[in-house]
Design an enzyme around this catalytic site. Structure first.
Site, PDB file in Angstrom:
ATOM      1  N   HIS A 166      37.146  44.372 -69.714  1.00 61.33           N
ATOM      2  CA  HIS A 166      36.407  43.121 -69.868  1.00 61.33           C
ATOM      3  C   HIS A 166      34.988  43.412 -70.328  1.00 61.33           C
ATOM      4  CE1 HIS A 166      34.198  43.722 -66.139  1.00 61.33           C
ATOM      5  NE2 HIS A 166      35.337  43.884 -65.469  1.00 61.33           N
ATOM      6  N   HIS A 221      33.002  46.352 -68.763  1.00 58.13           N
ATOM      7  CA  HIS A 221      33.406  47.685 -69.228  1.00 58.13           C
ATOM      8  C   HIS A 221      32.896  47.901 -70.652  1.00 58.13           C
ATOM      9  CE1 HIS A 221      37.022  46.580 -66.572  1.00 58.13           C
ATOM     10  NE2 HIS A 221      36.225  47.351 -65.849  1.00 58.13           N
ATOM     11  N   CYS A 258      37.017  48.841 -46.701  1.00 54.44           N
ATOM     12  CA  CYS A 258      37.342  47.790 -47.681  1.00 54.44           C
ATOM     13  C   CYS A 258      38.394  48.345 -48.628  1.00 54.44           C
ATOM     14  CB  CYS A 258      36.110  47.359 -48.468  1.00 54.44           C
ATOM     15  SG  CYS A 258      36.551  46.267 -49.840  1.00 54.44           S
ATOM     16  N   CYS A 286      37.111  48.276 -52.368  1.00 52.08           N
ATOM     17  CA  CYS A 286      36.186  49.345 -52.768  1.00 52.08           C
ATOM     18  C   CYS A 286      36.755  50.725 -52.472  1.00 52.08           C
ATOM     19  CB  CYS A 286      34.867  49.248 -52.021  1.00 52.08           C
ATOM     20  SG  CYS A 286      34.013  47.706 -52.239  1.00 52.08           S
ATOM     21  N   CYS A 336      32.861  42.701 -46.633  1.00 54.03           N
ATOM     22  CA  CYS A 336      32.449  43.657 -47.658  1.00 54.03           C
ATOM     23  C   CYS A 336      31.353  43.008 -48.503  1.00 54.03           C
ATOM     24  CB  CYS A 336      33.642  44.013 -48.540  1.00 54.03           C
ATOM     25  SG  CYS A 336      33.150  44.771 -50.086  1.00 54.03           S
ATOM     26  N   HIS A 383      32.936  42.510 -52.203  1.00 53.13           N
ATOM     27  CA  HIS A 383      34.087  41.617 -52.418  1.00 53.13           C
ATOM     28  C   HIS A 383      34.053  40.352 -51.565  1.00 53.13           C
ATOM     29  CE1 HIS A 383      35.642  45.381 -54.107  1.00 53.13           C
ATOM     30  NE2 HIS A 383      36.416  44.604 -54.828  1.00 53.13           N
ATOM     31  N   LYS A 424      28.216  36.383 -60.384  1.00 52.60           N
ATOM     32  CA  LYS A 424      28.575  37.765 -60.656  1.00 52.60           C
ATOM     33  C   LYS A 424      29.953  37.811 -61.316  1.00 52.60           C
ATOM     34  CE  LYS A 424      29.291  42.033 -58.320  1.00 52.60           C
ATOM     35  NZ  LYS A 424      29.565  42.695 -57.092  1.00 52.60           N
ATOM     36  N   LYS A 430      36.440  40.728 -60.971  1.00 51.19           N
ATOM     37  CA  LYS A 430      37.875  40.484 -61.052  1.00 51.19           C
ATOM     38  C   LYS A 430      38.301  39.538 -59.942  1.00 51.19           C
ATOM     39  CE  LYS A 430      37.510  44.842 -62.115  1.00 51.19           C
ATOM     40  NZ  LYS A 430      37.538  46.216 -61.724  1.00 51.19           N
TER      41      LYS A 430
END
Ligand code: MSP
Length: 642
Positions: free
Chosen positions: A18, A21, A126, A129, A143, A146, A295, A298
């Site tokens: 995405h 990246h 988590c 992570c 977390c 997340h 933010k 995913k």
């Protein structure tokens, strides 16, 4: 000639590539292209991180083996980078034997040296992570990354004696200010190190997770995914038999996003130190892109696939936006509108127009073997600005400050555009007596184009190549040759028009009116005055073709990636349908639910930002005020309006 070995993070194969990246990979690519241009030996590594719980889980959900799943997504990453013109020299996958071998060797070495011990640990874990969180890091029991609940896990594992390197690492960071840059991230790591450093659990029992590299000294355990992943940077270049990678390691620099600062700023240097491997040269950390203020992640599901926008606007425009809009180290906000604005202003207008004007003028006058008129102050000014721009690019690129490098190049482009205006070559061309001056002006312009064809190469590789080709330069560009003021001829030039076609923002705005289907609504929303006076009279039978109905809003939400659109679910009598309305800047979605509005019910459907709209909500608008038509007595939805 220097040597430069640059890595990107290796991306998890649980999601397709995405925007985030693409950002890191494009920055790394721009940097590597720049260093090649500057004459360095460059090696550029990217790849995929394929082990761990997350990947095992998504593979299981997809009904595939982890390896088959990893193969599939790794191929998508590889192809994506190829399609984006990324010039990586290698692509490493953590499931490759060359990597597994090095991970096991390093583990064995650390184990033999007493750097790894067996112990028990209980902590908050988590799964997203794949790491334990300390009490301090946990936010509201969740977390911090997340925002999901953590699980308390207690199990026997192998631990790396990371704590014993705490003082050493603090001293290393203090003695080497440039080790982590920008400075804010070095300070952040020093901040982590103000708390006692824990030992690092580097294994997972195979009873819980099988998808990993087995520990060489205990096959009931696999290697913790971060311990495995970080070593990719080293395993990719340690094959002594490969001349391409020989001697690279000591020049390694990493580029990462700020989300993975701790593993790279704390785990990795201590691992290297303990294993007796030279440390990396420098860790370069960039900020995060957000979408409309939230933010990009995913788990939140608002990611932009890398291709959607490059296919639409071109690789160079996408690249330019990412490199120009983000201040290295700080966060930035992504929107399609901002990308189009940059494209139109900087690429189509400033650069595109300059290239089109200059090539048209030079092509019309024809080549000149030897320009006789000496340069005037204005020509020398261009040479000076070029030298300044180059120096600024060189300076900025030392610290990955792409936005500054591009800013300097655009200052130069602005200067050359003004030079064209002031020297008015079209006027010189009309007077044969002014031919010598015309030739000098065209020579300066050709020189400026040659300069741009070089310095733009790392940032806009396609456009830079087109510029070089237009002026007949086919050799590989070098930064050394980026000097204005030495050219004494005018080359044969091919006219280039439409280097970056302008995106018609009217077209882009049209669908953001109350509804896309009708004509003229875009104008209506901008409050351009009453239309009634000027509109042609129509027979009542025309009006009767429009089916106006009362509708009840059942649900309303913002359309992803759009500032103006709301997706409404409405009831019209017995029927429920979806409709898109351009009122997001005027109404909060929640405020509309339960309200009755008036719609045009018999419009042909249209798809807006991926959402099908069946109808149009009526609203009055003038000078920025938008007011939905509602009813002053309650009538059931579906009632006709006439
Ligand atoms: N597999 C680990 C990295 C191991 S490196 C030894 C990982 N992978 S990831 O797929 O989650 O990629 C994280 C990286 O992607 C970030 O560090 C950053 O480079 C990039 N980005 C992901 N989302 C991003 C943004 N929203 N903005 C900018 N970069 C982002 O973590």
């Amino acid at each position: 000639m220097g040597t430069f070995y640059l890595t990107t993070p290796i991306y998890y194969v649980n999601a397709r590539p995405h925007l985030g990246h693409a950002c890191t990979t494009i920055m790394a690519d721009a940097m590597c292209r720049y260093r090649r241009l500057a004459g360095d030996r460059v090696y550029f590594l990217t790849g995929t991180d394929e082990h761990g719980e997350r990947i095992a889980q998504v593979a299981a959900q997809a009904g595939k083996s982890p390896q088959a799943y990893a193969d599939e997504i790794a191929a998508v990453f590889r192809e994506t980078w190829q399609r984006l013109g990324i010039t990586n020299d290698d692509f490493i996958r953590t499931t490759e034997p060359r990597h597994r071998k090095v991970v096991q060797e390093v583990l064995q070495r650390l184990y033999d040296a007493g750097e790894i011990y067996f112990g028990e640990y209980g902590g908050w874990y988590c799964y997203g992570c794949e790491r334990f969180y300390t009490e301090k890091e946990i936010v509201d029991g969740k977390c911090p990354d997340h925002q999901t609940a953590l699980t308390f896990i207690k199990e026997k594992n192998y631990f790396f004696k990371m704590s014993k390197y705490q003082d050493w690492l603090i001293k290393h960071l203090e003695d080497n200010p440039g080790f982590i840059q920008p400075d804010r991230y070095r300070n952040e790591v020093l901040g982590f190190l103000r708390e006692p450093l824990q030992d690092l659990s580097i294994s997972r029992p195979t009873s819980r997770l099988e998808w990993g590299i087995p520990l060489p000294f205990d096959d009931k355990y696999v290697t913790y995914v971060w311990f495995d992943a970080l070593l990719n940077y080293y395993s990719a270049v340690t094959d002594e038999a490969n001349p391409k990678t020989r001697g690279l390691w000591e020049h390694v620099e990493h580029l990462i996003g700020k989300d993975i600062l701790k593993p790279h700023g704390v785990y990795w240097p201590t691992m290297l130190k303990a294993a007796g491997i030279p440390l990396y040269r420098r860790l370069n950390v960039h900020g995060y892109w957000s979408l409309g203020g939230s933010k990009m992640s995913k788990s939140v599901g608002n990611v932009v696939e890398a291709f959607q926008l490059t296919d639409k606007y071109g690789h160079d425009a996408f690249r330019y936006f990412l490199l120009r809009e983000m201040n290295f180290g700080l966060d930035a906000s992504f929107s399609e509108e901002a990308l189009v604005d940059r494209l139109n202003a900087d690429l189509a207008n400033d650069l595109g127009n300059l290239v089109s004007r200059a090539t048209t003028l030079i092509a019309a006058a024809g080549p000149v073997a030897q320009v006789t008129a000496p340069g005037e102050a204005a020509d020398r000014h261009i040479a000076t600005f070029a030298a300044n721009a180059r120096a600024a690019v060189e300076q900025a690129m030392q610290t990955f400050e792409f936005q500054k490098a591009l800013g300097a190049i655009w200052t130069f482009i602005g200067t050359v555009n003004r030079y064209v205006d002031a020297s008015a070559p079209w006027a010189l061309a009309k007077d044969p007596a002014k031919r010598p001056r015309l030739e000098r002006v065209l020579c300066t312009l050709a020189d400026a184009l040659g300069f741009l064809g070089i310095v733009l190469d790392p940032f806009l590789p396609d456009a830079a190549r087109k510029i070089r080709e237009a002026i007949g330069q086919s050799a590989t560009p070098t930064l050394e040759a980026a000097v204005v003021g030495r050219l004494t001829s005018v080359p044969r030039v091919r006219k280039v028009s439409g280097l970056f076609p302008r995106i018609d923002t009217k077209e882009r705005e049209a669908p953001t009116a109350l509804s896309p289907q009708g004509r003229g609504q875009g104008e209506g929303l901008k409050g351009e005055g009453p239309k009634g006076e000027g509109a042609a009279k129509i027979p009542i039978t025309d009006f009767q073709k429009v089916d106006l109905r009362v509708a009840e809003v059942l649900a309303a939400e913002k359309v992803a990636k759009s500032k103006k659109l709301l997706k409404l679910t409405i009831r019209v009598g017995e029927e429920t349908r979806t409709l898109v309305a351009g009122v997001a800047e005027h109404y909060e979605p929640g405020a509309l639910v339960g309200r009755k509005v008036v719609i045009v019910a018999n419009l042909e459907p249209a798809t807006l930002m991926g959402v099908e709209s069946n109808g149009m909500v009526l609203a009055a608008s003038q000078e920025g005020t938008v007011s939905l038509l509602t009813l002053d007595k309650d009538v059931p939805s579906g009632a006709q309006v006439k």
